[in-house]
Design an enzyme around this catalytic site. Structure first.
Site, PDB file in Angstrom:
ATOM      1  N   GLU A  49       0.767  -0.745   0.098  1.00 27.90           N
ATOM      2  CA  GLU A  49       0.244  -0.216  -0.110  1.00 27.90           C
ATOM      3  C   GLU A  49       1.145   1.001   0.154  1.00 27.90           C
ATOM      4  O   GLU A  49       2.044   1.621   0.560  1.00 27.90           O
ATOM      5  CB  GLU A  49      -1.070  -0.210   1.075  1.00 27.90           C
ATOM      6  CG  GLU A  49      -1.824  -0.905   1.308  1.00 27.90           C
ATOM      7  CD  GLU A  49      -3.039  -1.417   2.672  1.00 27.90           C
ATOM      8  OE1 GLU A  49      -3.644  -1.760   3.025  1.00 27.90           O
ATOM      9  OE2 GLU A  49      -2.763  -0.102   3.062  1.00 27.90           O
ATOM     10  N   ASP A  60      -6.133   9.601  10.796  1.00 24.56           N
ATOM     11  CA  ASP A  60      -4.535   9.143  10.790  1.00 24.56           C
ATOM     12  C   ASP A  60      -4.323   9.579  12.140  1.00 24.56           C
ATOM     13  O   ASP A  60      -3.987  10.623  12.460  1.00 24.56           O
ATOM     14  CB  ASP A  60      -3.680   9.357   9.648  1.00 24.56           C
ATOM     15  CG  ASP A  60      -3.474   8.716   8.347  1.00 24.56           C
ATOM     16  OD1 ASP A  60      -3.552   7.228   8.647  1.00 24.56           O
ATOM     17  OD2 ASP A  60      -3.848   8.800   7.251  1.00 24.56           O
TER      18      ASP A  60
END
Ligand SMILES: Cc1ncc(COP(=O)(O)O)c(C=O)c1O
Lengths: 266, 409
Positions: A49, A60
């Protein structure tokens, strides 16, 4: 034709282990370095990824934020992200790569143009953190048309009814978020609980590859071995930060971590 | 793109939450889908629940203090020799700004949902201060996310939050202002949504937060409508409603009852933060024609670069220092119902000096932006034109900035 993603999962299954998915941010800490890291860890990771960094990443935690801010500060642009993928695929033709990021960047690039570009450089899958089901239906359909996997996310808060619909609309892979957390949080749920929910998802449709992510480290990875795939992101980003701080080569250090992660699930 | 009549603007969105087909929506991580859906359902019920409405009205009246006064600024009017200048002194509300309406409603909803913890963002510190007040009042534990830069420049409000027992979580990422505070607050909610309610401090964020906030501040224009009728016998022929716009909650609250009127009769003017005169940075996505983008779960005009990275903003006013804006204001702009302009830091300071020189009023730097526009246009307008400025905040919080910029006065 079997997608590279499906094939990666099948290969791992043949070795009786989960697929290992790694996450790094494109351009962390420079364009060249992240390409080097990507190439090197892909010797151990089954699926890579690659994040395209955004400066307001609402889902995040600290580690990945730091990586993203660092990459942006060092001048990474979306076209650099594409060129990293293109360069990577030159030598790693069969290694699946998933781009991951926030919707505004795709929106500004233009959805169609973005997908055309992804197709051209052979991106295998896309994760868009803030484009949930059913808002992502149109976009996911566009991906499918271009044979790009749109990866649906499922979380502990996803209701059964919703789960059914999401799975029905998913492509080859589904991403299960292990707990209520941003990325990089401590694993606050027991592996047993996580695997229970995992099985529930799996039982809906056994042909879908379900991966687990969020909070997975060297410590915890083994306990989740039963899954089709396991994603490690923050632990890797943290290692890049540490390496820079200690003036060591992040390529070596990160590769070592990924190697160890792989050994733990063999 | 068209406005509908007879339907509150907050309800004029489509099934996906978009106003005008493209502003708003709910661009949220999967984990927040459920809590947002729960909140949406709860709010839908509560706003039609007579008992809840009674409770709201009780606290609006006895806790917030309604109505706030509506007064003519005679000296300023005489000085400018043009339109009449009036103001609605919303800063009289408990706590000193309009943010108390949204905070009170969120605290009430939080109670109804059986949650004990409430979190919120703040820029100027008013949204945080009010949430801490409401939390204390209703027995909730409260955390406020605030940019480190804002903690420094809005100290009086931080003191108030702490006194009310709230925890201030400083945010050091990015520009260390409101945009970062909202991001961090949303992150916290992702991790704690099981037992925690989130309040967004303005008419921004995922669709439901725009709606709840607008529903709450709408009290301002309900009062104003009554006050206009009692002051003028009927609604005057030429009105201009001037309001500063950060996220847009005070402006929506000030305008909501008047959106259905013809704009020739009631003009709506929003004033954004133009930033320092000499700086390229600003916080004026509407009036400086920014492109549409997605921030904090909603699509709106947005200060951003061509890649979609959010731009740094700059404004003397922490409350207006935000790169995005409410989707409902984007809708009002595109339908041309409202007009948006900006005032620079210097314009706002000059307006503050003039208003405080002529009137017994102490508007904070946010409404000073609105006064700047009023002062600019008033001399050119006829005496039967009624300009009304929403004085939505008190300048006590700006003590340090005003001293630094204007010296001892
Ligand atoms: C006094 C005051 N006015 C205006 C604003 C701007 O917000 P909004 O546009 O939502 O009213 C703030 C925000 O903190 C504020 O404190």
């Amino acid at each position: 034709m079997v997608s590279l993603l499906n094939k990666a999962f099948q290969d791992a299954k043949n070795e009786k282990r989960p697929a290992l998915l790694t996450y790094i941010v494109a351009g962390d800490n420079t364009k060249m370095k992240s390409l080097e890291i990507l190439k090197s860890i892909s010797n151990y990771a089954d699926i890579c990824e690659l994040g395209f960094p955004h400066n307001t990443p609402i889902a995040d935690g600290g580690q990945i934020q730091t990586s993203a801010y660092r990459a942006i500060k060092n001048g990474i642009k979306i076209n650099d992200v594409f060129s990293i993928v293109k360069e990577f695929k030159k030598s790693k033709k069969t290694k699946p790569i998933i781009l991951m990021g926030y919707y505004n960047m795709i929106f500004q690039y233009n959805e169609n143009k973005f997908l055309d570009k992804c197709k051209k450089i052979k991106v295998d899958g896309l994760i868009v953190v803030d484009l949930p089901y059913p808002e992502n239906k149109k976009f996911a359909a566009r991906c499918k048309k271009k044979r790009i996997n749109f990866i649906q996310l499922v979380s502990p808060t996803t209701s059964s009814l919703r789960l059914k619909k999401i799975i029905k609309d998913s492509h080859d892979m589904i991403y299960y978020i292990s707990m209520l957390s941003t990325t990089g949080g401590k694993l606050k749920v027991s592996p047993k609980k996580i695997l229970e929910k995992y099985s529930k998802i799996k039982n809906h449709n056994k042909s879908k590859n379900v991966v687990i992510g969020f909070g997975i480290t060297e410590k915890s990875i083994k306990s989740l071995k039963k899954a089709d795939g396991l994603v490690v992101g923050s632990a890797i980003c943290k290692e890049i930060s540490n390496s820079i701080k200690k003036r060591q080569n992040p390529v070596t250090n990160v590769t070592n971590i990924v190697k160890r992660l792989k050994n733990k699930i063999k | 793109m068209k406005l509908k009549r007879g339907i509150a603007l907050i309800d004029q969105h489509d099934q996906h939450g978009f106003w005008g087909g493209k502003f708003g929506g709910s661009f949220i991580p999967e984990t927040l889908k459920k809590p947002v859906e729960d909140l949406t359902n709860k709010f839908k019920k509560l706003r039609n629940d007579k008992k809840f409405l009674k409770k709201r009205d009780f606290y609006f009246k006895n806790y917030i203090g309604t109505p706030t006064s509506f007064v003519k600024l005679d000296n300023l009017t005489n000085h400018l020799e043009g339109a009449q200048i009036w103001t609605k002194v919303v800063s009289e509300a408990n706590g000193g700004a309009h943010k108390i309406y949204n905070a009170t409603v969120h605290a009430l909803i939080c109670k109804e949902m059986g949650k004990k913890y409430i979190v919120g963002d703040t820029g100027a510190g008013y949204a945080g201060k009010m949430l801490s007040m409401a939390a204390k009042k209703f027995g909730l534990k409260c955390k406020i996310f605030m940019g480190a830069k804002d903690i420094k420049r809005q100290k009086p409000n931080c003191d108030a939050m702490r006194k009310n027992g709230a925890e201030i979580v400083p945010v050091h990422s990015g520009s260390q202002t409101l945009v970062d505070a909202v991001s961090e607050c949303m992150r916290y909610w992702v991790s704690n949504c099981e037992n925690t309610h989130m309040c967004v401090g303005s008419t921004v964020g995922p669709n439901i937060f725009v709606k709840i906030c607008g529903w709450s501040t709408a009290q301002i224009s309900r009062e104003l409508k009554v006050q206009l009728k009692s002051e003028f016998k009927k609604i005057p022929k030429k009105i201009k409603l001037i309001n500063c716009v950060g996220g847009g909650s005070s402006a929506y609250g000030f305008w909501s009852e008047f959106i259905d009127y013809d704009k020739k009769q009631i003009e709506l003017i929003g004033v954004e933060a133009g930033g320092p005169k000499k700086s390229k940075l600003h916080a004026a996505p509407l009036s400086r024609n920014a492109k549409i983008g997605v921030l904090h779960g909603a699509a709106s005009y947005l200060c951003q670069n061509s890649e979609g990275q959010i731009n740094d903003t700059e404004s003397i006013s922490a409350g207006l220092d935000y790169p995005g804006v409410s989707p409902i204001h984007c809708f009002l702009k595109d339908t041309k119902r409202a007009r948006y302009t900006y005032a620079t830091d210097e314009d706002a300071l000059n307006a503050y000096v003039m208003v405080t020189k002529y009137e017994n009023l102490n508007p904070s730097l946010e409404p000073s932006h609105a006064f700047a526009e009023a002062i600019r246009i008033a001399p050119k307008l006829s005496k039967d034109t009624v300009i009304i400025v929403n004085s939505c905040g008190d300048a006590k919080k700006d003590r340090d900035i005003l001293k630094e910029r204007l010296g001892k006065r």
